[in-house]
Write a protein that holds these residues in place. Structure first.
Motif, PDB file in Angstrom:
ATOM      1  N   PHE A  14      -0.051   5.061   1.047  1.00 56.44           N
ATOM      2  CA  PHE A  14      -0.190   6.023   2.154  1.00 56.44           C
ATOM      3  C   PHE A  14      -0.226   5.322   3.517  1.00 56.44           C
ATOM      4  O   PHE A  14      -1.003   4.398   3.738  1.00 56.44           O
ATOM      5  CB  PHE A  14      -1.470   6.855   1.996  1.00 56.44           C
ATOM      6  N   GLY A  15       0.597   5.776   4.425  1.00 54.58           N
ATOM      7  CA  GLY A  15       0.613   5.205   5.775  1.00 54.58           C
ATOM      8  C   GLY A  15       1.390   3.893   5.832  1.00 54.58           C
ATOM      9  O   GLY A  15       1.520   3.291   6.892  1.00 54.58           O
ATOM     10  N   THR A  16       1.868   3.446   4.672  1.00 52.55           N
ATOM     11  CA  THR A  16       2.648   2.203   4.609  1.00 52.55           C
ATOM     12  C   THR A  16       4.057   2.548   4.114  1.00 52.55           C
ATOM     13  O   THR A  16       5.013   2.526   4.887  1.00 52.55           O
ATOM     14  CB  THR A  16       1.960   1.169   3.701  1.00 52.55           C
ATOM     15  N   GLU A  57      -8.043  -3.371   3.002  1.00 51.69           N
ATOM     16  CA  GLU A  57      -7.125  -3.977   2.043  1.00 51.69           C
ATOM     17  C   GLU A  57      -6.571  -5.330   2.497  1.00 51.69           C
ATOM     18  O   GLU A  57      -6.272  -6.177   1.651  1.00 51.69           O
ATOM     19  CB  GLU A  57      -5.946  -3.031   1.782  1.00 51.69           C
ATOM     20  N   ASP A 100       0.867  -1.166   0.000  1.00 52.61           N
ATOM     21  CA  ASP A 100       0.000   0.000   0.000  1.00 52.61           C
ATOM     22  C   ASP A 100       0.916   1.232   0.000  1.00 52.61           C
ATOM     23  O   ASP A 100       2.098   1.142   0.346  1.00 52.61           O
ATOM     24  CB  ASP A 100      -0.853  -0.063   1.273  1.00 52.61           C
ATOM     25  N   ASP A 109      -1.235  -0.660   5.886  1.00 49.82           N
ATOM     26  CA  ASP A 109      -1.672  -0.234   7.229  1.00 49.82           C
ATOM     27  C   ASP A 109      -3.138  -0.565   7.474  1.00 49.82           C
ATOM     28  O   ASP A 109      -3.642  -0.323   8.568  1.00 49.82           O
ATOM     29  CB  ASP A 109      -1.389   1.262   7.448  1.00 49.82           C
TER      30      ASP A 109
HETATM   31 MG   LIG Z   1      -2.765   3.161   3.661  1.00 47.87          MG
END
Ligand SMILES: [Mg+2]
Length: 235
Positions: free
Chosen positions: A11-13, A181, A9, A176
């Motif tokens: 964003f945030g990952t 997901e 992923d 995340d």
């Molecule tokens: Mg994310």
């Protein structure tokens, strides 16, 4: 047995978490040229995410114009250009990678793994991604705004595996948890692991699987050993 591909992923990952205060500040920067109150503009942005994430609002100037009109403002060319530039600058500030992200991808590549990125994102990332230092390190990029579908749509997971020329069962998926997901990847036969980094709790993420019962990594660099030895992945 080991994996043949790792799918991340975005964003945030691969990037750090984004707390709500950053979204407020970013909304303020693109609201100002339009003369729209920040709270109203942030709401218009948030509420339109489902449309923007599937590419239904066109390019960035057209998106900003439509959202401004929804807020009761018909922007002139100058205001529209300024708001578009502000929005793009803010978004680019989010396309910065975790300290260990690029090194992790390089190590995985050295180990012979193929790398995919699967992101629920809007037009700004689609336009910028080819220029990011990530670009030469990935073999397949699947973006919701270009596919017209969002996680956990099964086709997105199947498509990234196809582009990696790898059966889904040989793919490790790391995220995340936004957009369900991890369940989505699991349903397609991938092994899914949550990235639960130190900043995980502060992320303002959409439909995140906060109660994910499966395995997690506390840093991205843990992916390298786990990709070569799935026995290291335990809930
Ligand atoms: Mg994310």
């Amino acid at each position: 047995m080991s994996f043949s591909a790792v799918i991340f992923d975005f964003f945030g990952t691969l990037t750090p978490s984004t707390p709500s205060g950053i979204w407020d500040e970013h909304a303020a920067r693109s609201a100002a040229p339009l003369g729209i109150p920040v709270e109203q503009w942030r709401r218009a942005l948030d509420e339109s995410f489902p449309e923007r994430a599937v590419g239904a609002m066109g390019d960035l100037p057209r998106t900003i114009r439509t959202l401004a009109r929804r807020c009761g403002v018909d922007p002139g060319d100058e205001a529209l250009a300024a708001a578009t530039a502000a929005r793009l600058a803010c978004q680019r500030e989010l396309f910065v990678f975790r300290d260990d992200a690029l090194e992790t991808l390089e190590r995985l590549r050295r180990d012979g793994l193929r790398i995919g990125v699967l992101s629920d994102c809007t037009i700004e990332l689609a336009e910028t991604l080819p220029t990011l230092p990530l670009a030469p390190l990935v073999d397949a990029v699947v973006l919701s705004c270009q596919e017209g579908r969002r996680k956990p749509d099964p086709e997105l997971f199947r498509q990234v595996a196809r582009e990696l020329d790898t059966p889904t069962g040989d793919c490790l998926y790391v995220g995340d948890g936004g957009g369900d997901e991890l369940s989505g990847a699991t349903a397609q036969g991938m092994t899914a692991v949550m990235l639960r980094a130190g900043d995980w709790a502060i992320n303002d993420a959409h439909a995140r699987e906060d109660s994910w019962p499966g395995p997690f990594f506390s840093t991205l660099s843990h992916v390298v050993a786990a990709a070569g030895d799935p026995a290291l992945i335990t809930a």
